[in-house]
Design an enzyme around this catalytic site. Structure first.
Site, PDB file in Angstrom:
ATOM      1  N   GLY A   1      -2.384   3.419  -6.610  1.00 53.22           N
ATOM      2  CA  GLY A   1      -3.295   3.804  -7.688  1.00 53.22           C
ATOM      3  C   GLY A   1      -2.854   5.080  -8.375  1.00 53.22           C
TER       4      GLY A   1
ATOM      5  N   HIS B   1      -3.564  -3.041 -10.817  1.00 55.86           N
ATOM      6  CA  HIS B   1      -4.391  -1.854 -11.081  1.00 55.86           C
ATOM      7  C   HIS B   1      -4.813  -1.810 -12.543  1.00 55.86           C
ATOM      8  CE1 HIS B   1      -3.793   0.544  -7.350  1.00 55.86           C
ATOM      9  NE2 HIS B   1      -2.672  -0.163  -7.277  1.00 55.86           N
TER      10      HIS B   1
ATOM     11  N   GLU C   1     -10.761   0.603  -4.398  1.00 52.91           N
ATOM     12  CA  GLU C   1      -9.685  -0.279  -3.961  1.00 52.91           C
ATOM     13  C   GLU C   1     -10.193  -1.694  -3.706  1.00 52.91           C
ATOM     14  OE1 GLU C   1      -6.454   0.813  -1.383  1.00 52.91           O
ATOM     15  OE2 GLU C   1      -7.317   2.813  -1.118  1.00 52.91           O
TER      16      GLU C   1
ATOM     17  N   CYS D   1       0.873  -1.177   0.000  1.00 52.11           N
ATOM     18  CA  CYS D   1       0.000   0.000   0.000  1.00 52.11           C
ATOM     19  C   CYS D   1       0.908   1.223   0.000  1.00 52.11           C
ATOM     20  CB  CYS D   1      -0.907   0.002   1.227  1.00 52.11           C
ATOM     21  SG  CYS D   1      -1.881   1.521   1.403  1.00 52.11           S
TER      22      CYS D   1
ATOM     23  N   CYS E   1      -5.309   6.575  -2.861  1.00 54.74           N
ATOM     24  CA  CYS E   1      -4.659   5.281  -3.093  1.00 54.74           C
ATOM     25  C   CYS E   1      -3.299   5.584  -3.709  1.00 54.74           C
ATOM     26  CB  CYS E   1      -5.500   4.415  -4.026  1.00 54.74           C
ATOM     27  SG  CYS E   1      -4.725   2.828  -4.426  1.00 54.74           S
TER      28      CYS E   1
END
Length: 281
Positions: free
Chosen positions: A226, A165, A214, A77, A223
């Site tokens: 992201g 992603h 997410e 993350c 994110c």
């Protein structure tokens, strides 16, 4: 049943909410059911997008373990890396720290007061690295939402930043649209490990407005991986330069895809919101 209290720090990175537990002296391995219980409003800790455990590891300053609010464990993350990076930099007094994850090691360093830069590594762009269920050109994969002759979304870019992603380029970014489309695509058969779904609007060559559904957490204020994926996907299509500000609901992230080493660097804010005790069986 006896409960064990574990101290935690509540943090956020551009609005992405984390509960961080230090697990250097004592293991912290909650079950999926326990994570879901902690994330619920009944737990009284205000909910979170991800639960983070910081563990000792050889060859790095710490290992970061990540659970989504639905109890699933994920590889990494980006926003949490900045938060853990800040904590480790403060604790060690070093100029930079290495944080290992299930997606591999990352380097974090200070970029200002409560501002951290993380080296997110080289983006993975081959279909097998995302991963996808079949061979496709990841600059624009064969996926669409809506009627065949007039899709509302189509040909997203696909990027792995240690986690999968896809990024749609669209002007439609309202809550209902992101929730509806994101939840529909998250577990599509094309993505054997599920996928994070980005909705990016390119404002100009140096600014992207981004919202992300997410995997395992839903619509969040930010994110980090992201944002990195959005910049890479946009640059691969020639829509932006290799550096851009990515504007998320919780603030701004500066993303740079270096032309020399091929690494993606993310700079953004870190905030401590409070401390408390987790009660676990």
């Amino acid at each position: 049943m006896t409960q064990t209290a574990r101290p935690y720090i509540r943090m956020n990175g551009a609005g992405n909410a984390f509960i961080v537990v230090q697990a250097f002296e004592q293991d912290f391995r909650p079950t999926a059911e326990e994570v879901r219980a902690l994330a619920s409003t009944e737990a009284g800790i205000g909910g979170f997008d991800q639960l983070i455990g910081i563990e000792p590891v050889e060859g790095a300053d710490a290992f970061m373990r990540v659970w989504n609010a639905d109890g699933s464990m994920v590889e990494t993350c980006g926003n949490a890396l900045r938060c853990v990076g800040w904590l480790m930099l403060e604790a060690t007094g070093k100029a930079e720290v290495i944080i290992d994850t299930a997606a591999g090691p990352t380097l974090a360093r200070k970029a200002g007061p409560h501002l951290i830069t993380v080296d997110m590594g080289v983006p993975r762009l081959d279909w097998s690295q995302i991963p996808l269920a079949q061979d496709m050109d990841t600059r624009g994969i064969e996926l669409q939402v809506g009627p065949i002759d007039a899709p509302v979304l189509h040909t997203p870019g696909a990027v792995s930043m240690g986690n999968p992603h896809i990024v749609f380029f669209t002007d439609q970014q309202d809550d209902a649209f992101v929730r509806g489309s994101g939840s529909l695509i998250e577990h599509h058969p094309l993505f054997p490990e599920g996928v994070n779904v980005g909705f990016a609007k390119v404002i100009d060559r140096e600014h992207i407005r981004l919202r992300v559904w997410e995997r395992g957490a839903g619509l969040t204020l930010a994110c980090g991986t992201g944002a990195c994926a959005a910049l890479v996907a946009a640059a691969r299509r020639g829509l932006t330069d290799r550096s851009a500000k990515v504007i998320v609901d919780g603030g701004e992230l500066a993303i740079r895809w270096d032309e020399v080493d091929g690494h993606v660097y993310m700079t953004g804010p870190v905030e401590i919101e409070g401390r408390g005790q987790l009660a676990l069986p």
